[in-house]
Design a protein around this motif. Structure first.
Motif, mmCIF file in Angstrom:
data_model
loop_
_atom_site.group_PDB
_atom_site.id
_atom_site.type_symbol
_atom_site.label_atom_id
_atom_site.label_comp_id
_atom_site.label_asym_id
_atom_site.label_seq_id
_atom_site.Cartn_x
_atom_site.Cartn_y
_atom_site.Cartn_z
ATOM 1 N N PHE A 32 0.827 -1.220 0.000
ATOM 2 C CA PHE A 32 0.000 0.000 0.000
ATOM 3 C C PHE A 32 0.857 1.265 0.000
ATOM 4 O O PHE A 32 1.798 1.398 0.767
ATOM 5 C CB PHE A 32 -0.908 -0.005 1.241
ATOM 6 N N GLN A 33 0.514 2.205 -0.896
ATOM 7 C CA GLN A 33 1.193 3.507 -0.971
ATOM 8 C C GLN A 33 0.253 4.529 -1.611
ATOM 9 O O GLN A 33 -0.701 4.170 -2.304
ATOM 10 C CB GLN A 33 2.493 3.381 -1.770
ATOM 11 N N LEU A 34 0.543 5.809 -1.336
ATOM 12 C CA LEU A 34 -0.269 6.907 -1.869
ATOM 13 C C LEU A 34 0.559 7.864 -2.724
ATOM 14 O O LEU A 34 0.129 8.992 -2.976
ATOM 15 C CB LEU A 34 -0.917 7.686 -0.717
ATOM 16 N N GLU A 35 1.729 7.412 -3.180
ATOM 17 C CA GLU A 35 2.629 8.300 -3.912
ATOM 18 C C GLU A 35 2.020 8.791 -5.217
ATOM 19 O O GLU A 35 2.223 9.937 -5.610
ATOM 20 C CB GLU A 35 3.959 7.576 -4.192
ATOM 21 N N TYR A 36 1.306 7.936 -5.910
ATOM 22 C CA TYR A 36 0.708 8.351 -7.186
ATOM 23 C C TYR A 36 -0.302 9.472 -6.974
ATOM 24 O O TYR A 36 -0.341 10.448 -7.724
ATOM 25 C CB TYR A 36 0.026 7.156 -7.873
ATOM 26 N N TYR A 37 -1.105 9.325 -5.940
ATOM 27 C CA TYR A 37 -2.117 10.341 -5.658
ATOM 28 C C TYR A 37 -1.458 11.653 -5.227
ATOM 29 O O TYR A 37 -1.887 12.743 -5.622
ATOM 30 C CB TYR A 37 -3.084 9.849 -4.573
ATOM 31 N N SER A 42 -0.540 17.183 -6.437
ATOM 32 C CA SER A 42 0.376 18.301 -6.195
ATOM 33 C C SER A 42 0.610 19.131 -7.451
ATOM 34 O O SER A 42 1.263 20.171 -7.380
ATOM 35 C CB SER A 42 1.715 17.770 -5.675
ATOM 36 N N LYS A 43 0.082 18.693 -8.601
ATOM 37 C CA LYS A 43 0.285 19.392 -9.863
ATOM 38 C C LYS A 43 -0.850 20.370 -10.122
ATOM 39 O O LYS A 43 -2.025 19.983 -10.169
ATOM 40 C CB LYS A 43 0.369 18.383 -11.021
#
Length: 205
Positions: A32-37, A42-43
């Motif tokens: 599990f990770q939220l890096e893509y979101y 952030s763009k």
């Protein structure tokens, strides 16, 4: 069957890239990770493109339905002069397409290159959608319109107060068709839009 692919996409977006590349993610995230979101949210361009797509979809769908109804209603009347010729023009333009280059040249002459209107104007009236609404209107009882006319209602009042409420099922379907078409439009956005601030969500992605 409908929900499982959606759950799979959601699980992939929340999973570690190694698990995704190994094709081991089903409907539950792995690593599990939220890096893509975090990256996407952030763009600033993401929000701008999202806004552009919503504007195009809302205004484009509303204008398209207006033009489609205003074309379908008179064409559904047998007494309209030149009805067969007009229908032939609609069918002819639906079958034969001028091509990409003439479309680009037309948008350039109209001054719509690199404008959000370039993604709305070419799709203001889809011939197929118009013919579907026209066919539905032809199946409505003529006596209702005649009684309204005897009561003093004009053509505009009859259309918006009597005919359209009876056409809600087909109008809802065609509205959905238009909205999905505007939302998913990628090719014309790639062809007509060059400024980063005017990109649609599909073009940004």
């Amino acid at each position: 069957l409908t929900i499982i692919p959606i759950l799979h996409i959601l699980a992939v977006s929340l999973s570690d890239s190694r698990a995704v590349m190994a094709n081991t993610v089903s409907i539950f995230p792995k690593g599990f990770q939220l890096e893509y979101y975090k990256y996407v949210l952030s763009k600033h361009d993401f929000y701008t493109s999202y806004r552009n797509t919503i504007l195009i979809t809302v205004f484009g769908t509303a204008l398209s339905m207006l033009f489609t109804v205003l074309a379908a209603y008179p064409l559904s009347k047998p007494w309209l002069r030149g009805r067969k010729f007009l229908l032939m023009l609609f069918v002819f333009s639906m079958i034969f397409y001028g091509g990409i280059v003439p479309s680009y040249m037309l948008m350039k002459v109209l001054g719509l290159i690199d404008s959000l209107w370039a993604l709305i104007v070419p799709f203001l009236l889809a011939q197929f959608n118009m013919l579907v609404i026209k066919s539905y209107m032809e199946g409505l009882p003529v006596s209702i319109e005649e009684s309204a006319e005897m009561d003093g209602a004009g053509p505009t009042r009859i259309l918006f107060s009597i005919v359209l409420p009876m056409c809600l099922p087909v109008l809802a379907s065609m509205t959905l068709f238009y909205a999905v078409g505007y939302w998913n439009n990628y090719f014309h956005a790639r062809m007509f839009i060059s400024s980063p601030g005017k990109r649609t969500l599909q073009l940004y992605l």
